[in-house]
Write a protein that holds these residues in place. Structure first.
Motif, short mmCIF file in Angstrom:
data_model
loop_
_atom_site.label_atom_id
_atom_site.label_comp_id
_atom_site.label_asym_id
_atom_site.label_seq_id
_atom_site.Cartn_x
_atom_site.Cartn_y
_atom_site.Cartn_z
N PRO A 45 38.86 38.76 40.97
CA PRO A 45 39.46 38.05 42.23
C PRO A 45 40.84 37.61 41.65
N VAL A 58 33.97 32.00 41.89
CA VAL A 58 34.49 33.34 42.28
C VAL A 58 34.24 34.34 41.19
N ASP A 95 30.25 34.87 41.13
CA ASP A 95 29.62 35.78 41.98
C ASP A 95 30.22 37.27 41.96
N ARG A 96 31.46 37.38 41.29
CA ARG A 96 32.10 38.61 41.08
C ARG A 96 31.02 39.30 40.04
#
Length: 465
Positions: A178, A229, A232-233
């Motif tokens: 991200p 983020v 989650d990635r």
């Protein structure tokens, strides 16, 4: 009765023997023993046994498993605690530790209460096979943040190379992550930059880091408000929801001797801080391993002197503080050459900023304390950590960059002075807001608190089967 007690969970914890790796994993061992009520055994080599003392004093149910360091002629004597991070020794140490596999197997098969799970450092990828042979799950513990691990995964899977082999600033992009970060080649992991295809140790390190991604689960010393983020990635990337963020693990009310031995010097530091106004001091510390070269120490000292600010400078090891410096800053500056209680110092109301190498433990300790971060990353995951606190969390300011870099004294003076002055108020306010989120995460009902419970619950399901 806790879940763990009812099903007899016993976790074997295997740290990597470097202080920056061990401390946070030992903090996790304390939580597993004291709050989750798991039986915990911590495997260490002989010379690292003293690092367990603070843990054992507050977690009497934790049991040490002391093993002799494997015979490994390529390592000089006494290097088992990774104080020398020159590439050859660092790589050899990772390789040498695989020699603990057979002693651990023998112990696990002979003990009356064998482990039901293994939690081991990310540099110990060979423990994935150890866990498989014992028929138990292995959880990877990362002493680095989720962004740094995401970068590591891309590096060893995709193996990106420089377009110009002579350009140390050649940009390497990470579109899989991200924000699509870009780092110059020199900011990448030393283990990756020194990889040689076909070299047995290089291939062993690569295989170990890749094997982490086949482990049963991942545990991070981070919290969701800081790295959601990237967490989650990683869950998506690994195809595995068992990625738990349980930090910050170091708390202000933790053991006073965490990472060192209490001394009169530590008491003197706290007394000195008691005499300083609130938010008036910057702590300067570059971890347990970095020794500043004379030009670096001279530039830093000149900057601190010109800043007019109050400071505590932990100049450990062989760092040479310029002659006469301490006399010129007497009253507003304190130079410490022994171990200092970093968490306690950061938690003191007088401290408002932290000039740091951006090791992950130091970053999280600063975040938990609510102090601004003045960044001077020098290697390993520190460049990614600096990016996170400066560009994303907004609680840091870039000051210098690189292990060999010599800062501009005027820039040091400006950044330090501004971090403590009126212009630094916005930065300070953001740091204090992030601190509130960090501390809330580890309290009952917080995200990190709940994720630790979820991790134990998932382990318990395996045990019940």
């Amino acid at each position: 009765m806790a879940i763990a007690e009812s099903v007899g969970l016993h976790v074997l914890v295997i740290p990597y023997p470097a202080q920056g790796h061990m401390l946070s994993l030992l903090d996790l061992a304390h939580l597993l023993s004291s709050r989750a009520r798991l039986a915990v055994t911590v495997a260490v080599t002989t010379k690292n046994r003293p690092l367990l003392d603070p843990l054992l004093s507050r977690s009497p149910d934790v049991v040490p498993l002391v093993l002799p360091f494997p015979n490994y002629p390529a390592l000089p004597p006494g290097l088992e605690n990774s104080k020398d991070l020159r590439p050859a020794f660092f790589r050899h140490l990772i390789h040498a530790l695989a020699g603990l596999r057979e002693p651990l197997l023998r112990w696990a098969r002979s003990t009356p209460h064998p482990p039901t799970a293994i939690i081991s450092d990310m540099f110990l990828g060979w423990t994935t096979d150890l866990a498989a042979e014992l028929g138990v799950p292995r959880l990877v513990f990362s002493p680095s943040g989720a962004l740094a691990v995401a970068i590591t995964n891309v590096l060893w899977r995709r193996m990106p190379q420089r377009s110009n082999l002579d350009d140390h600033d050649c940009p390497i992009s990470f579109p899989e992550i991200p924000g699509s970060p870009v780092f110059p080649w020199r900011h990448l992991s030393m283990l990756y930059r020194t990889y040689k295809q076909g070299d047995p140790i290089s291939e062993f390190i690569k295989e170990g880091l890749l094997s982490n991604n086949t482990s049963w689960g991942f545990v991070f010393n981070t919290f969701s408000d800081l790295e959601m983020v990237y967490l989650d990635r990683l869950r998506k990337d690994l195809g595995n929801p068992r990625v738990w963020a349980v930090g910050p693990l170091a708390q202000p009310d933790g053991p006073a001797e965490r990472g060192g031995v209490s001394s009169a010097v530590a008491s003197e530091i706290m007394e000195w801080l008691d005499g300083c106004p609130e938010d008036s001091v910057v702590l300067v510390c570059f971890g347990s391993q970095k020794v500043l070269a004379p030009p670096q120490a001279e530039a830093l000292a000149a900057g601190l002197e010109r800043s007019g600010a109050r400071f505590v400078w932990c100049a450990r090891g062989a760092t040479a503080v310029p002659v006469g410096f301490e006399g010129r800053v007497a009253g507003r500056g304190l130079v410490v050459r022994e171990w200092a209680p970093q968490v306690a110092i950061l938690g003191h109301p007088a401290v408002a900023a932290f000039l740091t190498h951006c090791g992950w433990n130091s970053v999280l300790e600063a975040v938990a304390a609510g102090v601004a971060v003045l960044t001077w990353p020098m290697g390993a995951d520190q460049f990614a950590n600096a990016k996170l606190v400066v560009e994303e969390a907004g609680v840091g300011v870039a000051l210098c960059d690189g292990g060999d870099a010599v800062p501009d004294p005027d820039e040091v003076a400006r950044v330090v002075a501004e971090s403590l002055g009126q212009s630094g108020k916005e930065l300070s306010n953001r740091a204090k807001e992030l601190s509130r989120k960090a501390l809330a995460a580890v309290k009952k009902g917080g995200n990190s608190f709940k994720e630790l419970d979820e991790m134990v619950a998932e382990l318990s399901k395996l045990r019940v089967k």
